[in-house]
Motif scaffolding. Structure first.
Motif, PDB file in Angstrom:
ATOM      1  N   ILE A 136       0.871  -1.115   0.039  1.00 26.01           N
ATOM      2  CA  ILE A 136       0.154   0.052   0.025  1.00 26.01           C
ATOM      3  C   ILE A 136       0.819   1.112   0.054  1.00 26.01           C
ATOM      4  CG2 ILE A 136      -1.609   1.338   1.181  1.00 26.01           C
ATOM      5  CD1 ILE A 136      -2.396  -1.615   2.421  1.00 26.01           C
ATOM      6  N   THR A 137       0.803   2.144  -0.973  1.00 26.74           N
ATOM      7  CA  THR A 137       1.687   3.164  -1.097  1.00 26.74           C
ATOM      8  C   THR A 137       0.635   4.498  -0.966  1.00 26.74           C
ATOM      9  OG1 THR A 137       3.177   4.395  -2.435  1.00 26.74           O
ATOM     10  CG2 THR A 137       1.557   2.929  -3.717  1.00 26.74           C
ATOM     11  N   LEU A 138       0.989   5.469  -0.110  1.00 26.68           N
ATOM     12  CA  LEU A 138       0.045   6.750   0.094  1.00 26.68           C
ATOM     13  C   LEU A 138       0.674   7.654  -0.910  1.00 26.68           C
ATOM     14  CD1 LEU A 138      -0.193   6.525   3.994  1.00 26.68           C
ATOM     15  CD2 LEU A 138      -1.551   5.240   2.220  1.00 26.68           C
ATOM     16  N   HIS A 139      -0.368   8.513  -1.514  1.00 29.16           N
ATOM     17  CA  HIS A 139      -0.045   9.666  -2.153  1.00 29.16           C
ATOM     18  C   HIS A 139      -0.930  10.644  -2.365  1.00 29.16           C
ATOM     19  CE1 HIS A 139       3.491   7.346  -3.900  1.00 29.16           C
ATOM     20  NE2 HIS A 139       2.714   6.410  -4.151  1.00 29.16           N
ATOM     21  N   ALA A 140      -1.900  10.789  -1.196  1.00 33.35           N
ATOM     22  CA  ALA A 140      -2.941  11.604  -1.017  1.00 33.35           C
ATOM     23  C   ALA A 140      -2.289  13.153  -0.686  1.00 33.35           C
ATOM     24  CB  ALA A 140      -4.118  11.103  -0.259  1.00 33.35           C
ATOM     25  N   VAL A 141      -3.095  14.052  -0.939  1.00 32.12           N
ATOM     26  CA  VAL A 141      -2.834  15.378  -0.251  1.00 32.12           C
ATOM     27  C   VAL A 141      -3.350  15.399   1.324  1.00 32.12           C
ATOM     28  CG1 VAL A 141      -2.693  16.523  -2.510  1.00 32.12           C
ATOM     29  CG2 VAL A 141      -4.827  16.422  -1.113  1.00 32.12           C
ATOM     30  N   ALA A 142      -2.587  16.176   2.000  1.00 31.40           N
ATOM     31  CA  ALA A 142      -3.112  16.521   3.269  1.00 31.40           C
ATOM     32  C   ALA A 142      -4.573  17.196   3.405  1.00 31.40           C
ATOM     33  CB  ALA A 142      -2.229  16.943   4.327  1.00 31.40           C
ATOM     34  N   SER A 143      -5.550  16.884   4.223  1.00 36.27           N
ATOM     35  CA  SER A 143      -6.497  17.715   4.372  1.00 36.27           C
ATOM     36  C   SER A 143      -7.166  17.348   5.606  1.00 36.27           C
ATOM     37  CB  SER A 143      -7.711  17.437   3.230  1.00 36.27           C
ATOM     38  OG  SER A 143      -8.078  16.313   3.333  1.00 36.27           O
ATOM     39  N   THR A 144      -8.054  18.043   6.035  1.00 39.61           N
ATOM     40  CA  THR A 144      -8.773  17.752   7.500  1.00 39.61           C
ATOM     41  C   THR A 144      -9.612  16.556   7.175  1.00 39.61           C
ATOM     42  OG1 THR A 144      -8.969  20.085   7.755  1.00 39.61           O
ATOM     43  CG2 THR A 144     -10.309  18.615   9.113  1.00 39.61           C
ATOM     44  N   ALA A 145     -10.121  16.524   6.019  1.00 36.58           N
ATOM     45  CA  ALA A 145     -11.037  15.004   5.888  1.00 36.58           C
ATOM     46  C   ALA A 145     -10.211  13.673   5.913  1.00 36.58           C
ATOM     47  CB  ALA A 145     -11.707  15.317   4.447  1.00 36.58           C
ATOM     48  N   ASN A 146      -8.974  13.667   5.675  1.00 34.65           N
ATOM     49  CA  ASN A 146      -8.382  12.463   5.406  1.00 34.65           C
ATOM     50  C   ASN A 146      -7.289  12.467   6.466  1.00 34.65           C
ATOM     51  OD1 ASN A 146      -5.965  13.748   4.483  1.00 34.65           O
ATOM     52  ND2 ASN A 146      -6.458  13.293   2.280  1.00 34.65           N
ATOM     53  N   SER A 148       5.168   8.265   1.496  1.00 37.70           N
ATOM     54  CA  SER A 148       6.134   9.292   0.804  1.00 37.70           C
ATOM     55  C   SER A 148       5.430  10.523   0.556  1.00 37.70           C
ATOM     56  CB  SER A 148       6.751   8.691  -0.230  1.00 37.70           C
ATOM     57  OG  SER A 148       6.089   8.675  -1.330  1.00 37.70           O
ATOM     58  N   ALA A 149       4.161  10.681   1.230  1.00 39.84           N
ATOM     59  CA  ALA A 149       3.134  11.596   0.787  1.00 39.84           C
ATOM     60  C   ALA A 149       3.046  12.732   1.903  1.00 39.84           C
ATOM     61  CB  ALA A 149       1.850  11.259   0.521  1.00 39.84           C
ATOM     62  N   ARG A 150       2.313  12.661   3.008  1.00 39.23           N
ATOM     63  CA  ARG A 150       2.138  13.419   4.043  1.00 39.23           C
ATOM     64  C   ARG A 150       1.865  12.715   5.369  1.00 39.23           C
ATOM     65  NH1 ARG A 150       4.456  16.508   1.591  1.00 39.23           N
ATOM     66  NH2 ARG A 150       3.653  18.760   0.878  1.00 39.23           N
ATOM     67  N   GLY A 151       2.662  13.211   6.302  1.00 38.86           N
ATOM     68  CA  GLY A 151       2.569  12.424   7.700  1.00 38.86           C
ATOM     69  C   GLY A 151       1.126  12.333   8.257  1.00 38.86           C
ATOM     70  N   SER A 152       0.283  13.418   8.202  1.00 37.80           N
ATOM     71  CA  SER A 152      -0.920  13.351   8.643  1.00 37.80           C
ATOM     72  C   SER A 152      -1.967  12.332   8.177  1.00 37.80           C
ATOM     73  CB  SER A 152      -1.680  14.704   8.665  1.00 37.80           C
ATOM     74  OG  SER A 152      -1.859  15.053   7.119  1.00 37.80           O
ATOM     75  N   LEU A 153      -1.457  11.588   7.075  1.00 37.89           N
ATOM     76  CA  LEU A 153      -2.447  10.548   6.794  1.00 37.89           C
ATOM     77  C   LEU A 153      -2.357   9.392   7.298  1.00 37.89           C
ATOM     78  CD1 LEU A 153      -1.179  10.664   2.877  1.00 37.89           C
ATOM     79  CD2 LEU A 153      -3.384  11.557   3.969  1.00 37.89           C
TER      80      LEU A 153
END
Length: 336
Positions: free
Chosen positions: A216-226, A247-252
């Motif tokens: 599983i590889t994370l590439h979403a942008v950070a947002s309040t929703a995710n 390798s995207a955003r830690g908040s995920l």
């Protein structure tokens, strides 16, 4: 044109560079040659960690700020710097900037989605997958020096012919998928914001992706929703043999939940290059586990990449100061 960008025409062309990334310095020299007054932060090649008060104090009298993600540009910063009309952001993500406040006050934001950045992060992501699947954190030179050898306690595994799930399918994720085309992987994508048209790619729900993927590889942008998209509930769906690369955003990711999943044998490995707070608290128990690869937001730490990011940031700012719409304007609507 918004009031701030319009008013900036009559103000001195001046930028405060709160983070300097340029390995050669040529981008800032070039800006000065364009008639822009460049005020450099006190630290170079290091996160300056300016708090709101310091950033406001240092940013006064400048029509532009330029830097990466270390120093958040909050609503308060934008509101207390009335001359601020342009923010030239190094890097792709703009989650360190209060975009609602920028739009409300007519501040133009640009970013630097240069190919060198995309390809560097994609290469890192594949390298991290392999490090986890091939047990390269376990089978090390140090282990051999100590007399260690291979053991049935640490089997390697394939990426070849496995299912790779992409959470977010933007430019970096697509660059990863392109690299794995010859590896006969099954490609699953969860991205609620786009309709994926590529052949051989199956768009699915997050739950199905988590349950079926080996990697599983994370590439979403950070947002309040995710925020904490990968939490206790999500991890309960994952195969115990699966690995996750962020390798995207830690908040995920909820690191506490990841730690519990690892301890419980519900996740085989994780690679982290981004953190909710940077640098992270390195005494977090997750970082003590042997099947955790943690790197200091270094996926794009390539000289060629940082040079191009710096050049692009300068080019964006120069175009904005000329009154043009930069190619990489994130919110061009503020210009009317």
């Amino acid at each position: 044109m918004s009031s701030r960008t319009e008013r900036a025409r009559d103000l001195p062309r001046s930028v405060f560079v709160h983070e300097i990334l340029d390995p050669s310095g040529r981008s800032l020299t070039w800006l000065e040659e364009q008639g822009v007054r460049v005020v450099r932060g006190e630290e170079t090649w290091a996160a300056s960690h300016l708090d709101e008060d310091a950033l406001i104090e240092r940013g006064r009298g400048h029509v532009a700020l330029m830097g990466a993600s270390t120093n958040p540009i909050t609503r308060r910063v934008i509101e207390e710097l009335p001359d601020l009309a342009f923010i030239s952001k190094y890097g792709i993500g703009v989650d360190s900037i209060d975009m609602a406040a920028a739009e409300e006050h007519g501040v133009l934001v640009t970013n630097t989605p240069v190919p060198e950045n995309i390809e560097a992060v994609a290469e890192y992501t594949v390298a991290a997958m392999l490090a986890l699947r091939k047990q390269l954190l376990f089978y090390t030179t140090e282990r051999m020096r100590e007399g260690g050898w291979r053991t049935p306690d640490a089997w390697g595994d394939f990426v070849w012919r496995k299912t790779v799930g992409y959470v977010g399918f933007g430019r970096i994720a697509r660059a990863v998928a392109r690299r794995l085309q010859g590896w006969d992987t099954t490609t699953l994508v969860y991205d609620p914001y786009i309709e994926v048209q590529e052949p051989g790619v199956r768009q699915t729900s997050l739950e199905e992706l988590l349950a079926e993927s080996d990697v599983i590889t994370l590439h979403a942008v950070a947002s309040t929703a995710n925020r904490h998209l990968i939490d206790e509930a999500a991890l309960s769906l994952v195969k115990p043999s699966a690995v996750i690369v962020n390798s995207a955003r830690g908040s995920l990711m909820d690191l506490d939940a990841v730690h519990r999943a690892m301890l419980g044998g519900r996740l085989a490995g994780v690679a982290l290059d981004a953190y909710e707070h940077e640098p992270p608290e390195i005494d977090h128990p997750l970082f003590l586990l042997p099947n955790v690869l943690a790197t200091p937001h270094a996926s794009a730490w390539v000289r060629e990449t940082f040079q191009r990011i710096s050049d692009c940031g300068a080019e964006n700012l120069a175009a904005a100061l000329r009154g043009d719409v930069p190619d990489n304007a994130v919110n061009p609507q503020v210009l009317g």
